[in-house]
Design a protein around this motif. Sequence first.
Motif, short mmCIF file in Angstrom:
data_model
loop_
_atom_site.label_atom_id
_atom_site.label_comp_id
_atom_site.label_asym_id
_atom_site.label_seq_id
_atom_site.Cartn_x
_atom_site.Cartn_y
_atom_site.Cartn_z
N ASP A 1 0.83 -1.22 0.00
CA ASP A 1 0.00 0.00 0.00
C ASP A 1 0.86 1.27 0.00
O ASP A 1 0.61 2.20 -0.76
CB ASP A 1 -0.94 0.01 1.21
CG ASP A 1 -2.07 -1.00 1.06
OD1 ASP A 1 -2.00 -1.83 0.13
OD2 ASP A 1 -3.01 -0.97 1.88
N TYR B 1 2.55 1.69 -3.44
CA TYR B 1 1.60 2.09 -4.49
C TYR B 1 1.15 3.53 -4.29
O TYR B 1 1.06 4.30 -5.24
CB TYR B 1 0.39 1.15 -4.50
CG TYR B 1 -0.57 1.46 -5.63
CD1 TYR B 1 -0.41 0.89 -6.89
CD2 TYR B 1 -1.63 2.35 -5.44
CE1 TYR B 1 -1.27 1.19 -7.93
CE2 TYR B 1 -2.51 2.66 -6.48
CZ TYR B 1 -2.32 2.07 -7.71
OH TYR B 1 -3.18 2.37 -8.75
N ARG B 2 0.86 3.88 -3.04
CA ARG B 2 0.39 5.25 -2.77
C ARG B 2 1.45 6.27 -3.20
O ARG B 2 1.14 7.27 -3.84
CB ARG B 2 0.10 5.43 -1.28
CG ARG B 2 -1.15 4.73 -0.79
CD ARG B 2 -1.31 4.90 0.72
NE ARG B 2 -1.50 6.31 1.06
CZ ARG B 2 -2.68 6.92 1.02
NH1 ARG B 2 -3.75 6.25 0.67
NH2 ARG B 2 -2.78 8.19 1.33
N TYR C 1 1.63 6.36 -6.99
CA TYR C 1 0.48 7.04 -7.60
C TYR C 1 0.52 8.55 -7.34
O TYR C 1 0.24 9.35 -8.22
CB TYR C 1 -0.85 6.46 -7.08
CG TYR C 1 -2.01 6.98 -7.88
CD1 TYR C 1 -2.40 6.34 -9.05
CD2 TYR C 1 -2.65 8.17 -7.53
CE1 TYR C 1 -3.43 6.85 -9.83
CE2 TYR C 1 -3.68 8.69 -8.29
CZ TYR C 1 -4.06 8.02 -9.45
OH TYR C 1 -5.07 8.54 -10.23
N THR D 1 5.20 -0.10 -8.85
CA THR D 1 5.04 -0.93 -7.64
C THR D 1 5.53 -2.35 -7.92
O THR D 1 6.27 -2.94 -7.11
CB THR D 1 3.55 -0.95 -7.23
OG1 THR D 1 3.11 0.38 -7.03
CG2 THR D 1 3.37 -1.73 -5.94
#
Lengths: 180, 208
Positions: free
Chosen positions: A27, A30-31, A34, A47
Amino acid sequence: MDDRSLIAGVQAGDPGAERLLYDRHVDGVYRLAYRMTGDADLAREYTQETFIRAFERIEQFRGEAALGTWIRTIAGTVVLNGLRKVKRFRQREVELDEGVAHAAAPRRAEPDLKERLGQAIEDLPAKYRMVFVMHDVEGYTHEEIGAALGMPAGTSKAQLFRARARLREALSEFAGEWAS
Amino acid sequence: MSDDRFEEFLREAAEHYHVPPEIPREDMWIAIAEARRRSVRRTRRPDWRIWGVGIAAALVIGVGIGRISVTSRTATPMAAASAEDDSDIPVAYRVATADHLGRVEVFLAGFQADAREGRHVTDVAPDAHDLLATTRLLIDSPVSDDLVLRDLLEDVELVLTQIAQYAGRPNSSELGLIDQSIDQRSVLFRLHSATDAAPAGMPYQGAL
């Protein structure tokens, strides 16, 4: 399972440990990807690349840093390198399309604060943007950012200061929003 | 207006910057597992890099024998100079790069010819991905110390990326852009120049 046992499991090729490592850290990676790209495909690609590299190199992990820091270091490298390539790719597309773009450029309405802020963040140099996103958006400390990006915490602070100064300048016409 | 108020405002406003969507954990995990399986298969398969090291070893021995023979007979400055390697790039990388650039040249020339004749070029994805992976390996290798070569490899990387993406979602406008990319950066010409400049006995040395 603590990090030491988890790492030992991954190094021994335990699929359950690999999956646990992934679940714990995916998480955050990816955060960050992004937030830096604003593109779901690129965030996914970066990722995946981060974890592929992490699994490839886990044998070399000696535990000098926390596992999360080590993974963020890989993620930072993957994202910054990826953004450089994307920038060059887009520059080329602009070169190819520039005649058409000039002819067909539509008149744009005045951007609002949200749009201007987004553009101002986009315009920051990638490293400043990374520090800004990690600190002001994702809430990492300067120590964590410094460890992940391979620089002293003081450098992280200095880069955040410069990033904010640039944003403040870019948003000067909206000064009333925070002065009131 | 104080810095504190601006920073507070900035933090609140920036929360809305590129808000991540739902994270596709399972899809990414499957892709990671597949990529790692492919990587294991590749490392088990003898590939061009192993041949490159073998060729490099043969070249080193050949050059060594040549030096001994030249020294014992004439030892002219010209002969000594020709046997010297003034490049900082290890010979194994030069050989591997030369081999790779030759393959890329053949691939791109074929792709461009097919595209210009309006033939369907949708079955190129595996080759494009393989060449792309090797190109990236070389970009991350000592070969990149040569700025001209790095520039060429980076342009090759961009074109191969376009082709790999096009093969996944073919459309004619993208095909035109790829054709333009190849021409605009003179990629084929530079590939040809790099591979054509090789003297006999040391493939592509001098160009690399």
